[in-house]
Design a protein around this motif. Structure first.
Motif, PDB file in Angstrom:
ATOM      1  N   SER A 132     -18.704  25.127  28.305  1.00  0.00           N
ATOM      2  CA  SER A 132     -18.755  26.342  27.491  1.00  0.00           C
ATOM      3  C   SER A 132     -17.861  27.411  28.111  1.00  0.00           C
ATOM      4  O   SER A 132     -17.481  27.343  29.291  1.00  0.00           O
ATOM      5  N   ASP A 133     -17.527  28.423  27.315  1.00  0.00           N
ATOM      6  CA  ASP A 133     -16.691  29.515  27.819  1.00  0.00           C
ATOM      7  C   ASP A 133     -17.351  30.174  29.024  1.00  0.00           C
ATOM      8  O   ASP A 133     -16.669  30.601  29.962  1.00  0.00           O
ATOM      9  N   ARG A 134     -18.676  30.262  29.012  1.00  0.00           N
ATOM     10  CA  ARG A 134     -19.397  30.892  30.123  1.00  0.00           C
ATOM     11  C   ARG A 134     -19.133  30.176  31.434  1.00  0.00           C
ATOM     12  O   ARG A 134     -18.996  30.807  32.486  1.00  0.00           O
ATOM     13  N   LEU A 135     -19.031  28.848  31.386  1.00  0.00           N
ATOM     14  CA  LEU A 135     -18.831  28.080  32.614  1.00  0.00           C
ATOM     15  C   LEU A 135     -17.362  27.927  32.996  1.00  0.00           C
ATOM     16  O   LEU A 135     -17.062  27.480  34.097  1.00  0.00           O
ATOM     17  N   LEU A 136     -16.456  28.313  32.094  1.00  0.00           N
ATOM     18  CA  LEU A 136     -15.043  28.283  32.464  1.00  0.00           C
ATOM     19  C   LEU A 136     -14.758  29.271  33.591  1.00  0.00           C
ATOM     20  O   LEU A 136     -13.894  29.036  34.433  1.00  0.00           O
ATOM     21  N   GLU A 137     -15.486  30.392  33.624  1.00  0.00           N
ATOM     22  CA  GLU A 137     -15.326  31.346  34.715  1.00  0.00           C
ATOM     23  C   GLU A 137     -15.795  30.728  36.028  1.00  0.00           C
ATOM     24  O   GLU A 137     -15.194  30.949  37.089  1.00  0.00           O
ATOM     25  N   ARG A 138     -16.856  29.942  35.974  1.00  0.00           N
ATOM     26  CA  ARG A 138     -17.323  29.247  37.169  1.00  0.00           C
ATOM     27  C   ARG A 138     -16.271  28.253  37.653  1.00  0.00           C
ATOM     28  O   ARG A 138     -16.036  28.127  38.862  1.00  0.00           O
ATOM     29  N   PRO A 143      -8.128  19.435  31.430  1.00  0.00           N
ATOM     30  CA  PRO A 143      -9.099  20.398  30.907  1.00  0.00           C
ATOM     31  C   PRO A 143     -10.525  19.855  31.045  1.00  0.00           C
ATOM     32  O   PRO A 143     -10.722  18.627  31.103  1.00  0.00           O
ATOM     33  N   PRO A 144     -11.536  20.737  31.032  1.00  0.00           N
ATOM     34  CA  PRO A 144     -12.917  20.321  31.318  1.00  0.00           C
ATOM     35  C   PRO A 144     -13.618  19.708  30.110  1.00  0.00           C
ATOM     36  O   PRO A 144     -14.594  20.238  29.594  1.00  0.00           O
ATOM     37  N   GLU A 145     -13.121  18.560  29.679  1.00  0.00           N
ATOM     38  CA  GLU A 145     -13.673  17.891  28.504  1.00  0.00           C
ATOM     39  C   GLU A 145     -13.568  16.391  28.692  1.00  0.00           C
ATOM     40  O   GLU A 145     -12.555  15.883  29.196  1.00  0.00           O
ATOM     41  N   LEU A 146     -14.624  15.667  28.313  1.00  0.00           N
ATOM     42  CA  LEU A 146     -14.629  14.212  28.402  1.00  0.00           C
ATOM     43  C   LEU A 146     -15.316  13.620  27.177  1.00  0.00           C
ATOM     44  O   LEU A 146     -16.280  14.202  26.659  1.00  0.00           O
ATOM     45  N   PRO A 147     -14.844  12.454  26.719  1.00  0.00           N
ATOM     46  CA  PRO A 147     -15.537  11.765  25.626  1.00  0.00           C
ATOM     47  C   PRO A 147     -16.942  11.357  26.056  1.00  0.00           C
ATOM     48  O   PRO A 147     -17.177  11.047  27.227  1.00  0.00           O
ATOM     49  N   TYR A 163     -12.181  18.457  50.243  1.00  0.00           N
ATOM     50  CA  TYR A 163     -12.584  18.532  48.850  1.00  0.00           C
ATOM     51  C   TYR A 163     -11.407  18.253  47.916  1.00  0.00           C
ATOM     52  O   TYR A 163     -11.563  17.569  46.892  1.00  0.00           O
ATOM     53  N   ALA A 164     -10.234  18.771  48.248  1.00  0.00           N
ATOM     54  CA  ALA A 164      -9.063  18.532  47.398  1.00  0.00           C
ATOM     55  C   ALA A 164      -8.767  17.038  47.295  1.00  0.00           C
ATOM     56  O   ALA A 164      -8.422  16.528  46.218  1.00  0.00           O
ATOM     57  N   GLU A 165      -8.902  16.312  48.401  1.00  0.00           N
ATOM     58  CA  GLU A 165      -8.679  14.868  48.387  1.00  0.00           C
ATOM     59  C   GLU A 165      -9.723  14.172  47.521  1.00  0.00           C
ATOM     60  O   GLU A 165      -9.399  13.263  46.740  1.00  0.00           O
ATOM     61  N   TYR A 166     -10.977  14.605  47.634  1.00  0.00           N
ATOM     62  CA  TYR A 166     -12.037  13.997  46.815  1.00  0.00           C
ATOM     63  C   TYR A 166     -11.797  14.288  45.341  1.00  0.00           C
ATOM     64  O   TYR A 166     -11.982  13.405  44.496  1.00  0.00           O
ATOM     65  N   ARG A 167     -11.365  15.503  45.009  1.00  0.00           N
ATOM     66  CA  ARG A 167     -11.126  15.834  43.606  1.00  0.00           C
ATOM     67  C   ARG A 167      -9.985  14.998  43.038  1.00  0.00           C
ATOM     68  O   ARG A 167     -10.046  14.557  41.881  1.00  0.00           O
ATOM     69  N   ARG A 168      -8.940  14.750  43.849  1.00  0.00           N
ATOM     70  CA  ARG A 168      -7.862  13.869  43.380  1.00  0.00           C
ATOM     71  C   ARG A 168      -8.395  12.458  43.132  1.00  0.00           C
ATOM     72  O   ARG A 168      -8.038  11.809  42.146  1.00  0.00           O
ATOM     73  N   GLU A 169      -9.254  11.993  44.018  1.00  0.00           N
ATOM     74  CA  GLU A 169      -9.849  10.662  43.880  1.00  0.00           C
ATOM     75  C   GLU A 169     -10.696  10.583  42.612  1.00  0.00           C
ATOM     76  O   GLU A 169     -10.594   9.624  41.831  1.00  0.00           O
ATOM     77  N   LEU A 170     -11.519  11.610  42.382  1.00  0.00           N
ATOM     78  CA  LEU A 170     -12.406  11.618  41.220  1.00  0.00           C
ATOM     79  C   LEU A 170     -11.604  11.758  39.931  1.00  0.00           C
ATOM     80  O   LEU A 170     -11.885  11.079  38.932  1.00  0.00           O
ATOM     81  N   THR A 171     -10.576  12.611  39.951  1.00  0.00           N
ATOM     82  CA  THR A 171      -9.740  12.782  38.763  1.00  0.00           C
ATOM     83  C   THR A 171      -9.032  11.474  38.409  1.00  0.00           C
ATOM     84  O   THR A 171      -8.925  11.111  37.232  1.00  0.00           O
ATOM     85  N   GLY A 172      -8.568  10.752  39.419  1.00  0.00           N
ATOM     86  CA  GLY A 172      -7.932   9.463  39.171  1.00  0.00           C
ATOM     87  C   GLY A 172      -8.885   8.475  38.536  1.00  0.00           C
ATOM     88  O   GLY A 172      -8.500   7.723  37.618  1.00  0.00           O
ATOM     89  N   GLU A 173     -10.131   8.476  38.984  1.00  0.00           N
ATOM     90  CA  GLU A 173     -11.121   7.565  38.409  1.00  0.00           C
ATOM     91  C   GLU A 173     -11.420   7.932  36.973  1.00  0.00           C
ATOM     92  O   GLU A 173     -11.510   7.059  36.092  1.00  0.00           O
ATOM     93  N   VAL A 174     -11.569   9.230  36.691  1.00  0.00           N
ATOM     94  CA  VAL A 174     -11.838   9.682  35.320  1.00  0.00           C
ATOM     95  C   VAL A 174     -10.688   9.271  34.400  1.00  0.00           C
ATOM     96  O   VAL A 174     -10.894   8.718  33.314  1.00  0.00           O
ATOM     97  N   ARG A 175      -9.456   9.532  34.827  1.00  0.00           N
ATOM     98  CA  ARG A 175      -8.300   9.195  33.982  1.00  0.00           C
ATOM     99  C   ARG A 175      -8.192   7.703  33.754  1.00  0.00           C
ATOM    100  O   ARG A 175      -7.853   7.244  32.667  1.00  0.00           O
ATOM    101  N   SER A 233     -20.683  18.772  37.665  1.00  0.00           N
ATOM    102  CA  SER A 233     -19.751  18.522  38.764  1.00  0.00           C
ATOM    103  C   SER A 233     -18.511  17.804  38.272  1.00  0.00           C
ATOM    104  O   SER A 233     -17.383  18.127  38.664  1.00  0.00           O
ATOM    105  N   LEU A 234     -18.697  16.820  37.404  1.00  0.00           N
ATOM    106  CA  LEU A 234     -17.560  16.068  36.877  1.00  0.00           C
ATOM    107  C   LEU A 234     -16.663  16.947  36.004  1.00  0.00           C
ATOM    108  O   LEU A 234     -15.438  16.938  36.134  1.00  0.00           O
ATOM    109  N   LEU A 235     -17.270  17.730  35.110  1.00  0.00           N
ATOM    110  CA  LEU A 235     -16.473  18.550  34.203  1.00  0.00           C
ATOM    111  C   LEU A 235     -15.833  19.731  34.920  1.00  0.00           C
ATOM    112  O   LEU A 235     -14.701  20.115  34.590  1.00  0.00           O
TER     113      LEU A 235
END
Length: 252
Positions: free
Chosen positions: A77-83, A32-36, A234-246, A25-27
């Motif tokens: 993975s490339d397979r999940l990039l389509e998802r 891009p879909p990558e985290l340390p 959902y868009a508002e939640y994703r902005r909130e989550l992205t801000g926390e990740v960054r 869910s996080l990625l």
């Protein structure tokens, strides 16, 4: 259950997420879909996932092909990039003004086994087409997209103007009242969710439901259609989550 009903209607009641589901869910919501690895660990602490559980989950996900280990951490993975692409499209579908035409796909291939037929049905449903009768799929031509070329190997494609009134046909093809009812229940659930793990689980259910939205022209939808409200939430939640990740990555 009707021909175009979801195979397993989403249950709006809370459902705990596994460590794998939290990582995905996080990625899936990160670009891009990558985290340390260290930041994944810090983030998952807030979702009730401990370090040993996370390490075991990451190992299994790499082995299963869900993730790739990189110099920086973990990446889808490339397979999940389509998802992820489908998930992004479900939140912000590209539409155009509808002129009354319908996309039409008629399956012409024969001799396929049950697994192949099921896979093709799943791919056509993912394209937001609905089955009128065995092998005949259609939808209003209001999506800004091209159907994939691989369909030419198994089907004939074209446009049509059915004789039945469009609003009546849409109501017969998709379970619009059921979809709307589940969407409203999900909106209530996300409003009540307070803890991070509860909110993530609630919005994971929102994403699953948005993937089944037929994205019809407004003139074919019931009054007070909640699709837009669900996307906005959902868009508002994703902005909130992205801000926390960054913030966590920046402060590391």
């Amino acid at each position: 259950m009707g021909r175009n009903d979801p195979a397993a209607p989403d249950d709006p009641r809370p459902r705990p997420l596994s460590a794998r589901s939290v990582v995905l869910s996080l990625l899936l919501g990160t670009h891009p879909p990558e985290l340390p690895a260290r930041e994944l660990g810090r983030l998952l602490e807030g979702f009730d996932v401990g370090g040993s559980t996370l390490r075991a989950a990451l190992s299994r996900m790499v082995a299963a092909g869900d993730l790739r280990r990189t110099d920086a951490g973990y990446r889808l993975s490339d397979r999940l990039l389509e998802r992820q692409r489908r998930q992004d499209e479900s939140v912000g579908p590209r539409t155009r003004a509808w002129d009354g035409d319908w996309e039409l796909v008629v399956i012409t291939a024969t001799g396929r086994g049950p697994a192949e037929r099921a896979d093709l049905r799943s791919r056509l449903a993912d394209l937001r087409l609905a089955e009128l009768r065995e092998g005949v799929w259609l939808r209003p031509a209001n999506l800004e997209r091209r159907l994939p070329a691989h369909l030419d190997e198994v089907a004939e494609r074209g446009t049509a103007r059915p004789g039945r009134p469009a609003r009546e046909l849409a109501a017969a093809l998709w379970p619009l009242d059921a979809w709307s009812g589940t969407a409203r229940a999900l909106l209530g659930r996300v409003d009540r969710a307070a803890r991070p793990a509860e909110r993530l689980a609630a919005f994971a259910a929102v994403v699953r439901h948005l993937l089944t939205d037929p994205v019809l022209p407004p003139s074919l939808l019931p009054a007070d259609w909640p699709g837009g409200a669900l996307r906005s939430a959902y868009a508002e939640y994703r902005r909130e989550l992205t801000g926390e990740v960054r913030a966590r990555v920046r402060d590391a």
